[in-house]
Every structure is written in C-alpha cells, then in structure tokens.
Design an enzyme around this catalytic site. Structure first.
Site, short mmCIF file in Angstrom:
data_model
loop_
_atom_site.label_atom_id
_atom_site.label_comp_id
_atom_site.label_asym_id
_atom_site.label_seq_id
_atom_site.Cartn_x
_atom_site.Cartn_y
_atom_site.Cartn_z
N THR A 92 -31.14 -49.79 -22.87
CA THR A 92 -31.89 -48.54 -23.02
C THR A 92 -33.09 -48.85 -23.92
OG1 THR A 92 -30.79 -47.83 -25.05
CG2 THR A 92 -29.73 -47.24 -23.00
N THR B 27 -29.27 -50.93 -27.61
CA THR B 27 -29.71 -49.67 -28.22
C THR B 27 -30.80 -49.98 -29.23
OG1 THR B 27 -27.43 -48.92 -27.98
CG2 THR B 27 -28.81 -47.65 -29.45
N VAL C 261 -28.04 -54.53 -30.55
CA VAL C 261 -29.17 -53.77 -31.12
C VAL C 261 -30.47 -54.39 -30.63
CG1 VAL C 261 -30.29 -52.97 -33.21
CG2 VAL C 261 -27.80 -53.20 -33.15
N LYS C 262 -31.34 -53.52 -30.10
CA LYS C 262 -32.62 -53.99 -29.58
C LYS C 262 -33.67 -53.93 -30.67
CE LYS C 262 -34.04 -53.44 -24.80
NZ LYS C 262 -34.47 -52.45 -23.81
N ILE C 263 -34.31 -55.06 -30.90
CA ILE C 263 -35.29 -55.18 -31.97
C ILE C 263 -36.56 -55.79 -31.37
CG2 ILE C 263 -35.77 -56.38 -34.15
CD1 ILE C 263 -33.27 -55.38 -35.06
#
Ligand code: G3P
Length: 221
Positions: A27, A57, A83-85
C-alpha cells in the site's frame, strides 16, 4: 516470481487471496486515500488478517526520527507488516536502525541502482524500483529491475526486489524475465494476466465439439 497486490482495497485483496494468487500486499498513502477517509490502523490490521505474507505500510514522516517512531508503532499492528520507507537519506538512516531491530523495511520510491545499493547496505528486506514512473519520464524502468537483480545476485545479498509501479501485463512478463523476486500488481492487471483469446476460443470449441456428438450429456451421464 511471487505476486503481491498493490492496493488498499479490501474487497480486491479478499478476492485475489481467495483465488490463491497473492503472497503479500503493498500500500502507499495514495492507494489508502483512494479508499476514502479511513482508520489507517484498522484498515492495515484488516488487510494483515486476509493475507499471510508481508503487508507493506508506508510511513508519513520525512525525517529519520519521525520515520523510526512511526515504523516502530506500525510494526506492532501485525506480525506480517513490512514498513515502507522512501529512498532518501533520512530513509536510509531510519532503515539502518529499524533493520537492526528486526523490523522488515521495504525501501520504496527507488529510481536508481545507486539507491538500491544503499537500501541493501542499510539492511532493507525489500527494495521497490518503480517501473511505470520511470517509463513515464522516458526511461527504461524495467532495465532498473534487471540491474538491481543482477547486482544483488552477484554479491549474494538477501534483499528482495519488488517490481513496483506495474501498469500492464507486459510489465509482469518483463519482471519475471528479469528475475524480480516479486511483482506488486494492481488488481486490474492481476485479472488481465489470465486472459488470452485463444484460451477463450479453445474452451468454446471444446464445448461445441462435445455437444455436437454428446448433446447435453455431462461427463458422468
Ligand atoms: O507500487 C507502487 C505503486 O503503487 C505506484 O504505482 O502507478 O502510482 O506509479 P503508480
């Protein structure tokens, strides 16, 4: 190549999951916004119950400290969170800290091999080259996937490549040929992947040939 679904739409995720096709979900804030004003945490938690694999996310902060704080919180929402960074300097700092804590990071918005090299060095579990957006500016997006896969293989680095910003079925084809570990695809593209006119006409012809001789008889009658 594994397939992830690139969406925050729970109906589409449920359908693709029922079909047994997807191993994860990605997402981003734009995709979440498409679902209207939602409770982000509740939505992500719901997605994490539908799909067993990683659910990427994204953080919203743009400084390392903020990213780290958000990522630590997001990582508590479910076991299968990644976790999207973003691939920025602050993002690298956050990724280095988080990956050492065992938090899976998907370094996103990757547009160059150099960014991917740094993402892997920072310990990112995934790196997401954005194919379609590079094509949009006249570059060869898939060549970046080829280059990253080759680099990671050469040095035997465990970071997984997610071919992202996939816009069409040709992108899926090229991503699998390039050796991408994962392609994250929009729902519409996922459904298009099965389509072929010769399959449709073949199914029709088999039924017609059978019916000409057997009439309405089924297999068991
Ligand atoms: O996976 C990244 C994706 O959501 C971005 O796609 O089509 O907005 O470039 P797009």
């Amino acid at each position: 190549m594994q397939l992830f679904l690139d969406t925050a739409n729970t109906e589409h995720i449920r359908h693709a999951s029922r079909l047994g096709l997807i191993s994860g979900v990605t997402t981003n804030p734009s995709l979440v916004s498409k679902e209207g004003k939602v409770d982000y945490k509740a939505l992500v938690k719901e997605i994490c119950t539908v799909v067993g694999g990683p659910v990427s996310t994204e953080v919203l902060s743009q400084d390392a400290e903020g990213m780290i704080a958000e990522a630590r919180e997001i990582a508590t929402w479910a076991e299968n969170i990644a976790v999207k960074i973003p691939s920025t300097l602050a993002g690298l700092e956050a990724t280095s800290v988080l990956s050492k804590e065992g938090i899976k990071v998907n370094m996103t918005l990757c547009f160059s091999l150099n960014q991917a090299v740094l993402a892997a060095a920072a310990g990112a579990a995934f790196v997401s080259p954005f194919v379609g957006r590079l094509d949009d500016i006249g570059e060869d997006g898939m060549q970046l996937v080829v280059d990253i896969v080759e680099y990671l293989r050469y040095y035997d680095i465990p970071t997984l490549v997610i071919a992202a910003s996939i816009r069409n079925t040709s992108h899926c084809l090229s991503a699998s040929r390039a050796g991408a570990h994962i392609a994250t695809v929009p729902y519409k593209v996922l459904l298009q992947m099965i389509e072929h006119p010769l399959t449709d006409s073949g199914v029709r012809r088999f039924a017609e040939d059978w019916n000409k001789v057997m009439g309405n008889a089924g297999i068991f009658s």
